[in-house]
Design an enzyme around this catalytic site. Structure first.
Site, PDB file in Angstrom:
ATOM      1  CD  GLU A  44      21.406  35.476 -27.897  1.00  0.00           C
ATOM      2  OE1 GLU A  44      21.982  35.940 -27.121  1.00  0.00           O
ATOM      3  OE2 GLU A  44      20.785  34.346 -27.662  1.00  0.00           O
ATOM      4  CE1 TYR A  76      27.203  36.603 -24.938  1.00  0.00           C
ATOM      5  CE2 TYR A  76      25.666  36.616 -26.687  1.00  0.00           C
ATOM      6  CZ  TYR A  76      25.994  36.937 -25.365  1.00  0.00           C
ATOM      7  OH  TYR A  76      24.942  37.395 -24.563  1.00  0.00           O
ATOM      8  CG  ASP A 136      25.201  46.223 -26.045  1.00  0.00           C
ATOM      9  OD1 ASP A 136      26.534  45.961 -25.708  1.00  0.00           O
ATOM     10  OD2 ASP A 136      24.678  44.785 -25.984  1.00  0.00           O
ATOM     11  CB  CYS A 137      26.099  49.016 -21.385  1.00  0.00           C
ATOM     12  SG  CYS A 137      25.485  47.505 -20.576  1.00  0.00           S
ATOM     13  CB  SER A 138      28.428  44.418 -22.032  1.00  0.00           C
ATOM     14  OG  SER A 138      27.535  44.115 -22.786  1.00  0.00           O
ATOM     15  CG  ASP A 186      26.615  39.057 -22.056  1.00  0.00           C
ATOM     16  OD1 ASP A 186      26.672  39.818 -22.945  1.00  0.00           O
ATOM     17  OD2 ASP A 186      25.995  37.947 -22.185  1.00  0.00           O
ATOM     18  CB  SER A 187      27.542  44.263 -18.031  1.00  0.00           C
ATOM     19  OG  SER A 187      26.089  43.815 -17.708  1.00  0.00           O
ATOM     20  CG  HIS A 234      24.967  50.405 -17.299  1.00  0.00           C
ATOM     21  ND1 HIS A 234      24.742  50.516 -18.629  1.00  0.00           N
ATOM     22  CD2 HIS A 234      25.366  51.739 -16.929  1.00  0.00           C
ATOM     23  CE1 HIS A 234      25.176  51.553 -19.008  1.00  0.00           C
ATOM     24  NE2 HIS A 234      25.867  52.382 -18.179  1.00  0.00           N
ATOM     25  CG  HIS A 250      27.792  55.173 -19.345  1.00  0.00           C
ATOM     26  ND1 HIS A 250      26.462  55.024 -18.445  1.00  0.00           N
ATOM     27  CD2 HIS A 250      27.618  56.623 -19.366  1.00  0.00           C
ATOM     28  CE1 HIS A 250      25.915  55.960 -18.091  1.00  0.00           C
ATOM     29  NE2 HIS A 250      26.720  56.923 -18.748  1.00  0.00           N
TER      30      HIS A 250
END
Length: 335
Positions: free
Chosen positions: A85, A120, A239-241, A258-259, A293, A305
């Site tokens: 998560e 979260y 990760d990306c976000s 989250d993105s 993304h 990124h």
């Protein structure tokens, strides 16, 4: 007389009902418990007991994130997608939502999401949490914010005995400042020392200076080359976000985790008006579908990124193949 007895019984019933309701409500409130993360980085799972044998270093106390990440091949890291998560840093506050054996479901404070107003949600080993009352009391007396990608806490003031390696954006209560070192409180192991050059010191979170977009971009550039990690929220892997969230959070601004939610908040920005620090979003169906993304604009048509499991934090042209055709807009979180 009979009518009086009935009336007394009715009134007694209502009084008992109110008492039981009040007790039930108080009991419910007591069940809402908070705790603090007692490892360098806690990894939260979608369900308890999903761990493979190779995930053991991420679920112990202390953890060994370096060994865990180094042990995983590409396929092992890819398996994490959909099973993790998020992550929470040392000293982070969580709300305990549910317990199941040696696992607890928690909500991580300040990681904004529509999934739970407390933070979260995800499952983590119970042994990685502490109630930490002494730690909590110190939180109002000064804040030490780690601004190096990673740094060590030491057990002694001469910094000879390493205690724990902690991540960028870790926040711990301030105890004492010396010339080149800072004394901090930990959730369960008392006072520790940290190199002064690797931290910023504030009275509280509200004292963190308002950043510029360039400030946030500079924070991000400190992680170039860091391998991608699904659900990653630390200097051990993003990760990306998680990358965009952490760069903003370390600069005093809390944005959604989250993105897909980051893409719905902030101020919409046209592509021709992009400025450093703006968040760029990419979506399926040539930019018209679901956002999958996020990157950060750094200027001159480029973004920084953390793309996917096969690569690392890097700088690319926005129009790079695989991204340009999926561009879905930009958002600004700075005034």
């Amino acid at each position: 007389m009979e009518r009086k007895k009935v009336l007394v019984l009715v009134l007694s019933f209502f009084a008992l009902s109110i008492l039981l309701f009040s007790s039930s409500e108080a009991s419910a409130k007591e069940k809402v418990r908070s705790a603090y993360v007692d490892v360098a980085v806690a990894t939260l799972w979608t369900e308890p007991d999903l761990l493979r044998q190779l995930d053991a270093p991420s679920a112990s106390n202390p953890v060994d994130l370096n060994a865990w990440i180094k042990s995983m091949k590409y396929e092992d890291k890819l398996w994490l997608v959909g099973n993790l998560e998020t992550q929470a840093l040392y000293g982070s506050k969580v709300t305990i939502l549910e317990e199941r054996g040696n696992w607890v479901k928690v909500a991580v404070a300040n990681q904004l999401t529509s999934r739970n107003e407390a933070g979260y949600p995800g499952w983590m080993p119970k042994g990685q949490l502490k109630t930490a009352k002494a730690f909590e009391k110190q939180l109002s007396k000064g804040l030490v914010l780690v601004d190096a990608p990673k740094t060590w806490l030491y057990s002694d003031s001469k910094q000879r005995s390493k205690f724990m390696e902690v991540s960028f954006d870790t926040r711990l209560p301030l105890l004492q400042v010396k010339k080149d070192k800072v004394k901090v409180m930990t959730p369960s192991d008392g006072a520790k020392w940290i190199d002064k050059k690797d931290v910023e010191i504030y009275q509280n979170e509200n004292q963190i200076p308002k950043p510029t977009g360039t400030d946030i971009v500079q924070s991000g550039k400190g992680f170039l080359g860091l391998p991608y990690l699904w659900a990653g929220m630390s200097g051990f892997g993003f990760d990306c976000s998680g990358f965009t969230y952490t760069m903003y959070h370390a600069n005093g601004i809390t944005i959604p985790r989250d993105s897909s939610v980051q893409a719905q908040q902030g101020e919409m920005v046209k592509r021709e008006n992009l400025e450093p620090g703006d968040l760029l979003f990419f979506a399926y169906d040539k930019g018209k579908g679901k956002v999958h993304h996020v990157g950060m604009y750094i200027g001159k048509g480029k973004m920084i990124h953390s793309p996917n499991t096969s690569t690392h934090v890097r700088i690319d042209e926005i129009d790079t193949s695989g991204y340009g055709e999926e561009y879905a807009g930009a958002r600004r979180y700075l005034d």
